[in-house]
Scaffold this motif. Structure first.
Motif, short mmCIF file in Angstrom:
data_model
loop_
_atom_site.label_atom_id
_atom_site.label_comp_id
_atom_site.label_asym_id
_atom_site.label_seq_id
_atom_site.Cartn_x
_atom_site.Cartn_y
_atom_site.Cartn_z
N ALA A 131 34.37 17.30 -29.86
CA ALA A 131 33.00 17.68 -30.18
C ALA A 131 32.92 19.21 -30.20
CB ALA A 131 32.03 17.10 -29.16
N TYR A 132 31.82 19.74 -30.71
CA TYR A 132 31.70 21.20 -30.78
C TYR A 132 30.24 21.60 -30.67
CZ TYR A 132 30.39 20.31 -35.64
OH TYR A 132 29.77 19.85 -36.78
N SER A 133 30.03 22.83 -30.23
CA SER A 133 28.70 23.41 -30.15
C SER A 133 28.84 24.92 -30.29
CB SER A 133 28.02 23.05 -28.83
OG SER A 133 28.82 23.45 -27.73
N THR A 134 27.74 25.60 -30.55
CA THR A 134 27.77 27.05 -30.73
C THR A 134 27.06 27.74 -29.57
OG1 THR A 134 25.76 27.01 -32.07
CG2 THR A 134 27.86 26.86 -33.23
N ALA A 135 27.57 28.92 -29.21
CA ALA A 135 26.98 29.66 -28.08
C ALA A 135 27.32 31.14 -28.20
CB ALA A 135 27.49 29.11 -26.75
N ASP A 136 26.61 31.94 -27.43
CA ASP A 136 26.98 33.33 -27.22
C ASP A 136 27.97 33.32 -26.06
OD1 ASP A 136 27.20 35.99 -26.40
OD2 ASP A 136 25.09 36.44 -26.80
N LYS A 137 29.21 33.73 -26.32
CA LYS A 137 30.22 33.64 -25.27
C LYS A 137 29.85 34.47 -24.04
CE LYS A 137 33.33 37.29 -27.00
NZ LYS A 137 34.71 37.60 -27.42
N LEU A 280 36.51 29.09 -31.62
CA LEU A 280 36.70 29.81 -32.87
C LEU A 280 35.52 30.74 -33.05
CD1 LEU A 280 38.35 30.03 -35.59
CD2 LEU A 280 36.70 28.39 -36.53
N PRO A 281 35.74 32.05 -33.24
CA PRO A 281 34.62 32.93 -33.53
C PRO A 281 33.86 32.44 -34.76
CG PRO A 281 36.59 34.22 -33.05
CD PRO A 281 37.03 32.79 -33.19
N LEU A 282 32.54 32.44 -34.69
CA LEU A 282 31.77 31.95 -35.83
C LEU A 282 32.05 32.77 -37.09
CD1 LEU A 282 28.44 31.09 -34.02
CD2 LEU A 282 29.80 29.52 -35.42
N GLN A 307 38.76 17.52 -45.12
CA GLN A 307 37.50 17.65 -45.84
C GLN A 307 36.32 17.61 -44.87
OE1 GLN A 307 36.92 18.25 -49.23
NE2 GLN A 307 34.87 18.61 -48.40
N GLU A 308 36.41 16.72 -43.86
CA GLU A 308 35.37 16.67 -42.83
C GLU A 308 35.27 18.00 -42.09
OE1 GLU A 308 33.56 13.53 -41.26
OE2 GLU A 308 33.53 13.53 -43.46
N LEU A 309 36.42 18.56 -41.74
CA LEU A 309 36.45 19.85 -41.02
C LEU A 309 35.86 20.95 -41.90
CD1 LEU A 309 37.29 21.55 -38.58
CD2 LEU A 309 39.60 21.68 -39.55
N ILE A 310 36.22 20.95 -43.18
CA ILE A 310 35.69 21.95 -44.11
C ILE A 310 34.16 21.90 -44.15
CG2 ILE A 310 35.48 22.52 -46.57
CD1 ILE A 310 38.46 21.69 -46.83
N GLU A 311 33.63 20.70 -44.27
CA GLU A 311 32.17 20.56 -44.37
C GLU A 311 31.47 21.06 -43.11
OE1 GLU A 311 31.48 16.48 -45.29
OE2 GLU A 311 32.41 16.61 -47.28
N LYS A 312 32.05 20.75 -41.95
CA LYS A 312 31.42 21.17 -40.70
C LYS A 312 31.51 22.69 -40.52
CE LYS A 312 31.79 16.77 -38.25
NZ LYS A 312 31.78 15.94 -39.47
N LEU A 313 32.66 23.27 -40.84
CA LEU A 313 32.80 24.72 -40.72
C LEU A 313 31.90 25.45 -41.71
CD1 LEU A 313 36.66 25.20 -40.22
CD2 LEU A 313 34.86 25.27 -38.48
N THR A 331 22.10 35.58 -31.01
CA THR A 331 23.33 36.26 -30.57
C THR A 331 24.55 35.35 -30.52
OG1 THR A 331 22.81 35.81 -28.23
CG2 THR A 331 22.04 37.92 -29.16
N GLN A 332 24.41 34.10 -30.94
CA GLN A 332 25.55 33.18 -30.87
C GLN A 332 26.70 33.69 -31.72
OE1 GLN A 332 24.29 29.18 -31.75
NE2 GLN A 332 23.11 28.99 -29.87
N ASP A 333 27.90 33.64 -31.15
CA ASP A 333 29.05 34.18 -31.86
C ASP A 333 30.30 33.31 -31.79
OD1 ASP A 333 29.76 34.46 -29.18
OD2 ASP A 333 29.70 36.66 -29.18
N THR A 334 30.21 32.16 -31.10
CA THR A 334 31.44 31.37 -30.85
C THR A 334 31.17 29.89 -31.04
OG1 THR A 334 32.17 33.02 -29.24
CG2 THR A 334 33.26 30.86 -29.19
N LEU A 335 32.12 29.24 -31.69
CA LEU A 335 32.14 27.78 -31.80
C LEU A 335 33.08 27.26 -30.71
CD1 LEU A 335 31.04 25.60 -33.82
CD2 LEU A 335 33.20 25.83 -35.05
N PHE A 336 32.52 26.53 -29.74
CA PHE A 336 33.31 25.98 -28.64
C PHE A 336 33.64 24.52 -28.93
CE2 PHE A 336 31.37 29.54 -26.32
CZ PHE A 336 32.47 30.03 -25.61
N PHE A 337 34.89 24.15 -28.72
CA PHE A 337 35.33 22.78 -28.94
C PHE A 337 35.56 22.10 -27.58
CE2 PHE A 337 36.49 25.02 -32.78
CZ PHE A 337 36.06 24.14 -33.78
#
Length: 340
Positions: A131-137, A280-282, A307-313, A331-337
């Motif tokens: 799973a993944y979410s975005t945050a300011d590290k 992964l840095p956004l 293709q799924e990964l491409i669409e999500k990124l 200020t979010q800058d990071t995709l956390f997995f």
């Protein structure tokens, strides 16, 4: 007492009455959701509530529809509520080859023989979620070594982290799993800037505690996929992409299993590799462009998942690009997995 699900003149499944009734109730839910008929009914066995006739064509159609729906959704709650039933329905339908991806690292929905049953290894296969979410590290890093020197808002979030850490630990205790360090204790140690527990599985507790910190500072989580052997699969993807000229710093295994950002303190790895955290840095989510450029030359067995990964990124990059240009407080800058 038991129920009989019959195709033609053959019994395809013979569950207990309780299991059969629960299965039928779930079928009704997804018939309504998909607007498709399951093909299960009394038919020529009218009057015998424990014997049901199955129309194989209609049943296969609803199985295809459910698997397609399951693949489209990225919402963790939908996936959690439906995943076991999707596997049951797809397996019992003896899914045709187009519903299977045998070389994919993704958990596979496999056919059985004449009886509609889920083999034990089907459950084993569906073993690891990403799973993944975005945050300011910086929001996450602020807790590590803080020794309680936190703002009122951070303290409010910390209270939620403690509750979730204890609930997580209670679940482990219920399963009889002992890491030698509890998740609440690991959280306290991280707040104090310590990762010095000598227990063999301390890394499992530390990674779980960090994940609770991330969860309380990040966006809602979305699902990348469920995989049987994700490290092996994405290692093969890296080899394929490397051969096709994708830059090394954009290869997916590297960031999915890359741990925390470099400016974070050292966190011991989990025993056996899970749970794990990647990032992964956004700004690098444009990696999707590099993947798209080589997708049609990749081994066909990788294409669906990539293709799924491409669409999500692409989606995350679009959200980040818009927000950084138009929203002052963003200020979010990071995709956390999150790998579990």
């Amino acid at each position: 007492m038991s129920m009989y699900f019959i195709v033609g003149d053959k019994t395809r499944w013979n569950p207990s009455n309780g299991a059969g009734r629960l299965f039928l109730r779930q079928v009704e839910v997804f018939e309504a959701e998909l607007k498709l008929a399951s093909g299960i009914g009394q038919g020529k066995y009218w009057g015998d509530p424990d014997t049901l006739e199955v129309d194989p064509a209609a049943y296969a159609e609803v199985a295809r529809g459910l698997v397609a729906w399951h693949r489209r959704t990225g919402h963790c709650v939908f996936l959690a509520l439906s995943e076991g039933f999707v596997a049951q329905l797809a397996v019992s339908a003896s899914c045709p080859p187009q519903l299977r991806r045998p070389l994919s690292g993704r958990a596979q929905l496999l056919p059985t023989g004449n009886r509609m049953s889920v083999p034990a290894d089907t459950i084993t296969i569906m073993s690891h979620n990403i799973a993944y979410s975005t945050a300011d590290k910086a929001d996450v890093l602020a807790y590590l070594g803080s020794n309680g020197n936190l703002t009122p808002d951070q303290l409010r979030r910390l209270e939620g982290m403690r509750k979730d850490a204890q609930a997580h630990q209670d679940d482990l205790d219920h399963q009889g799993i002992d890491w030698g360090l509890s998740i609440p204790d690991a959280l306290d140690r991280l707040l104090a800037g310590r990762t010095d527990s000598a227990t063999e599985c301390a890394g499992n507790a530390y990674n779980s505690a960090v994940q609770h910190i991330i969860d309380h500072n990040a966006s809602d989580p979305y699902q990348l996929g469920t995989f049987s052997k994700p490290s092996t699969f994405f290692g093969l993807v890296d080899d394929e992409m490397r051969r096709l000229g994708v830059p090394a710093d954009l290869l997916p295994h590297g960031y999915l299993y890359g741990g925390l950002p470099d400016d974070f303190p050292y966190i011991p790895h989990s025993m056996d590799g899970y749970p794990a955290i990647g990032h992964l840095p956004l700004a690098k989510t444009k990696a999707a462009d590099a993947y798209s450029a080589v997708l049609d030359r990749m081994d066909p067995d990788f294409r669906y998942d990539i293709q799924e990964l491409i669409e999500k990124l692409n989606f995350e990059h679009g959200e980040w690009d818009y927000a950084t240009k138009n929203i002052d407080w963003y200020t979010q800058d990071t995709l956390f997995f999150k790998l579990t």
